[in-house]
Scaffold this motif. Structure first.
Motif, PDB file in Angstrom:
ATOM      1  N   LEU A  16       0.852  -1.189   0.000  1.00 58.46           N
ATOM      2  CA  LEU A  16       0.000   0.000   0.000  1.00 58.46           C
ATOM      3  C   LEU A  16       0.886   1.237   0.000  1.00 58.46           C
ATOM      4  O   LEU A  16       1.840   1.330   0.782  1.00 58.46           O
ATOM      5  CB  LEU A  16      -0.932   0.000   1.217  1.00 58.46           C
ATOM      6  N   TYR A  17       0.560   2.177  -0.876  1.00 63.06           N
ATOM      7  CA  TYR A  17       1.408   3.330  -1.126  1.00 63.06           C
ATOM      8  C   TYR A  17       0.566   4.599  -1.216  1.00 63.06           C
ATOM      9  O   TYR A  17      -0.615   4.546  -1.547  1.00 63.06           O
ATOM     10  CB  TYR A  17       2.171   3.145  -2.453  1.00 63.06           C
ATOM     11  N   VAL A  18       1.210   5.730  -0.941  1.00 63.36           N
ATOM     12  CA  VAL A  18       0.596   7.026  -1.229  1.00 63.36           C
ATOM     13  C   VAL A  18       1.314   7.602  -2.441  1.00 63.36           C
ATOM     14  O   VAL A  18       2.527   7.813  -2.413  1.00 63.36           O
ATOM     15  CB  VAL A  18       0.693   8.003  -0.040  1.00 63.36           C
ATOM     16  N   CYS A  32      -2.711   3.751  -3.250  1.00 58.99           N
ATOM     17  CA  CYS A  32      -2.567   2.872  -4.418  1.00 58.99           C
ATOM     18  C   CYS A  32      -1.960   1.551  -3.966  1.00 58.99           C
ATOM     19  O   CYS A  32      -1.129   1.517  -3.049  1.00 58.99           O
ATOM     20  CB  CYS A  32      -1.666   3.555  -5.449  1.00 58.99           C
ATOM     21  N   ASN A  33      -2.370   0.456  -4.590  1.00 59.95           N
ATOM     22  CA  ASN A  33      -1.786  -0.851  -4.257  1.00 59.95           C
ATOM     23  C   ASN A  33      -1.196  -1.546  -5.483  1.00 59.95           C
ATOM     24  O   ASN A  33      -0.938  -2.745  -5.452  1.00 59.95           O
ATOM     25  CB  ASN A  33      -2.838  -1.758  -3.597  1.00 59.95           C
ATOM     26  N   THR A  34      -0.985  -0.779  -6.568  1.00 57.82           N
ATOM     27  CA  THR A  34      -0.511  -1.395  -7.812  1.00 57.82           C
ATOM     28  C   THR A  34       0.803  -0.766  -8.262  1.00 57.82           C
ATOM     29  O   THR A  34       0.885  -0.155  -9.328  1.00 57.82           O
ATOM     30  CB  THR A  34      -1.578  -1.264  -8.913  1.00 57.82           C
ATOM     31  N   VAL A  35       1.823  -0.915  -7.432  1.00 58.13           N
ATOM     32  CA  VAL A  35       3.176  -0.466  -7.754  1.00 58.13           C
ATOM     33  C   VAL A  35       4.058  -1.702  -7.876  1.00 58.13           C
ATOM     34  O   VAL A  35       4.119  -2.527  -6.958  1.00 58.13           O
ATOM     35  CB  VAL A  35       3.719   0.473  -6.656  1.00 58.13           C
ATOM     36  N   VAL A  36       4.754  -1.834  -9.021  1.00 62.55           N
ATOM     37  CA  VAL A  36       5.555  -3.036  -9.279  1.00 62.55           C
ATOM     38  C   VAL A  36       6.873  -2.656  -9.950  1.00 62.55           C
ATOM     39  O   VAL A  36       6.867  -1.873 -10.907  1.00 62.55           O
ATOM     40  CB  VAL A  36       4.796  -4.029 -10.193  1.00 62.55           C
ATOM     41  N   LEU A  65       5.623  11.581 -10.712  1.00 64.15           N
ATOM     42  CA  LEU A  65       4.920  11.192  -9.487  1.00 64.15           C
ATOM     43  C   LEU A  65       5.929  10.710  -8.460  1.00 64.15           C
ATOM     44  O   LEU A  65       7.060  10.341  -8.809  1.00 64.15           O
ATOM     45  CB  LEU A  65       3.906  10.078  -9.770  1.00 64.15           C
ATOM     46  N   ASN A  66       5.510  10.718  -7.209  1.00 64.16           N
ATOM     47  CA  ASN A  66       6.290  10.117  -6.126  1.00 64.16           C
ATOM     48  C   ASN A  66       5.519   8.945  -5.549  1.00 64.16           C
ATOM     49  O   ASN A  66       4.287   9.009  -5.414  1.00 64.16           O
ATOM     50  CB  ASN A  66       6.577  11.124  -5.003  1.00 64.16           C
ATOM     51  N   VAL A  67       6.235   7.885  -5.206  1.00 63.20           N
ATOM     52  CA  VAL A  67       5.649   6.735  -4.535  1.00 63.20           C
ATOM     53  C   VAL A  67       6.156   6.728  -3.096  1.00 63.20           C
ATOM     54  O   VAL A  67       7.358   6.634  -2.853  1.00 63.20           O
ATOM     55  CB  VAL A  67       6.039   5.415  -5.224  1.00 63.20           C
ATOM     56  N   ASN A  68       5.241   6.866  -2.141  1.00 62.41           N
ATOM     57  CA  ASN A  68       5.568   6.807  -0.720  1.00 62.41           C
ATOM     58  C   ASN A  68       5.172   5.435  -0.200  1.00 62.41           C
ATOM     59  O   ASN A  68       3.980   5.085  -0.207  1.00 62.41           O
ATOM     60  CB  ASN A  68       4.807   7.894   0.048  1.00 62.41           C
ATOM     61  N   CYS A  69       6.145   4.649   0.222  1.00 66.36           N
ATOM     62  CA  CYS A  69       5.893   3.275   0.653  1.00 66.36           C
ATOM     63  C   CYS A  69       5.443   3.281   2.113  1.00 66.36           C
ATOM     64  O   CYS A  69       6.255   3.517   3.021  1.00 66.36           O
ATOM     65  CB  CYS A  69       7.146   2.431   0.505  1.00 66.36           C
ATOM     66  N   LEU A  70       4.180   3.029   2.343  1.00 68.01           N
ATOM     67  CA  LEU A  70       3.654   3.046   3.709  1.00 68.01           C
ATOM     68  C   LEU A  70       4.214   1.890   4.525  1.00 68.01           C
ATOM     69  O   LEU A  70       4.394   0.779   4.020  1.00 68.01           O
ATOM     70  CB  LEU A  70       2.130   2.954   3.686  1.00 68.01           C
ATOM     71  N   THR A 149       1.070  -3.987   3.848  1.00 63.79           N
ATOM     72  CA  THR A 149       0.458  -4.726   2.748  1.00 63.79           C
ATOM     73  C   THR A 149      -1.058  -4.674   2.886  1.00 63.79           C
ATOM     74  O   THR A 149      -1.590  -4.361   3.957  1.00 63.79           O
ATOM     75  CB  THR A 149       0.900  -6.201   2.745  1.00 63.79           C
ATOM     76  N   TYR A 150      -1.722  -5.002   1.797  1.00 67.78           N
ATOM     77  CA  TYR A 150      -3.183  -5.017   1.812  1.00 67.78           C
ATOM     78  C   TYR A 150      -3.683  -6.041   2.823  1.00 67.78           C
ATOM     79  O   TYR A 150      -4.641  -5.801   3.561  1.00 67.78           O
ATOM     80  CB  TYR A 150      -3.681  -5.342   0.411  1.00 67.78           C
ATOM     81  N   THR A 151      -3.007  -7.195   2.899  1.00 65.25           N
ATOM     82  CA  THR A 151      -3.398  -8.234   3.847  1.00 65.25           C
ATOM     83  C   THR A 151      -3.213  -7.755   5.281  1.00 65.25           C
ATOM     84  O   THR A 151      -4.080  -7.964   6.133  1.00 65.25           O
ATOM     85  CB  THR A 151      -2.567  -9.505   3.613  1.00 65.25           C
ATOM     86  N   TYR A 152      -2.102  -7.092   5.548  1.00 67.12           N
ATOM     87  CA  TYR A 152      -1.852  -6.565   6.897  1.00 67.12           C
ATOM     88  C   TYR A 152      -2.929  -5.552   7.263  1.00 67.12           C
ATOM     89  O   TYR A 152      -3.444  -5.553   8.380  1.00 67.12           O
ATOM     90  CB  TYR A 152      -0.471  -5.915   6.962  1.00 67.12           C
TER      91      TYR A 152
END
Length: 227
Positions: A16-18, A32-36, A65-70, A149-152
């Motif tokens: 999960l990311y901002v 967003c949850n679709t960063v690969v 864009l910036n990806v912030n890893c939560l 993570t989405y599961t967490y």
């Protein structure tokens, strides 16, 4: 006879990311949850965004864009702020202190373990979504905490469980524990999307799923129900 069990897709892991952007007048952020990471040499990262999201429009115009890893330190308020309102109507960084990277975009000052600045190299139209293939221009690790993570996210309070069929015993236990199902209609069929303990957690999960779909289109027929 179909050999496709769509529940198999639920076992794909997601972080999960901002995603932060700027429309020229104000900063914006979305969950967003679709960063690969697609390749290492050259380092290319894909970010896939629903066309209905304002962030998609901004990235198409600006190409950055910036990806912030939560991290797992992120409280639910982070998801409320960046996931439950559109940047078209709300300034998500109003009255907020923030810092920016070299590309001029916001990087969160807490609740992340890393960030990446990306420059769009290619866009792929996927129908409802755009996949942006991006080059890495800046990055840093800022914390050692585990990635959210989405599961967490779903299982934080220990009450959101993996989906299967609902037996009589499960239904009885669900009633005792106030387990709320979250359902959706997919291809004309009712599909189970998750479970949550209590109305508040059920509402949180429902709102997250809605935000990932780009929000509710009130120009289309819709139904809101509560039990």
């Amino acid at each position: 006879m179909s050999n496709i069990d769509t529940k198999a897709l639920y076992n794909i892991g997601y972080g999960l990311y901002v995603i932060t952007t700027n429309d020229g007048k104000k900063h914006n952020g979305m969950i967003c949850n679709t960063v690969v990471q697609q390749t290492s040499t050259p380092c290319l990262v894909s970010v896939t965004i629903n066309k209905a999201n304002y962030t998609c429009e901004i990235i198409q115009k600006t190409g950055k864009l910036n990806v912030n890893c939560l991290s797992v330190k992120a409280p639910f308020s982070v998801f409320e702020k960046y996931g439950f309102a559109s940047g078209r109507e709300v300034d998500k960084f109003a009255s907020t202190d923030y810092k920016t990277t070299e590309n001029g975009l916001v990087v969160l000052d807490k609740y992340i373990n890393a960030y990446m600045s990306l420059s769009v190299q290619q866009s792929i139209d996927l129908g409802t979504h755009i996949m942006f293939i991006c080059a890495l221009t800046e990055s840093a690790v800022v914390d050692t905490a585990e990635t959210m993570t989405y599961t967490y996210y779903q299982n934080t309070d220990g009450a959101w469980k993996k989906m299967d069929g609902v037996s009589a015993a499960t239904a009885f236990a669900g009633g005792l524990l106030s387990i709320k199902p979250v359902i959706a209609v997919e291809d004309g069929l009712v599909a189970m999307k998750g479970k949550a303990r209590g109305s508040k957690q059920g509402n949180n999960l429902l709102r997250l799923l809605i935000s990932q779909c780009g929000g509710i289109n009130f120009n289309m027929p819709f139904c809101l129900a509560y039990s």
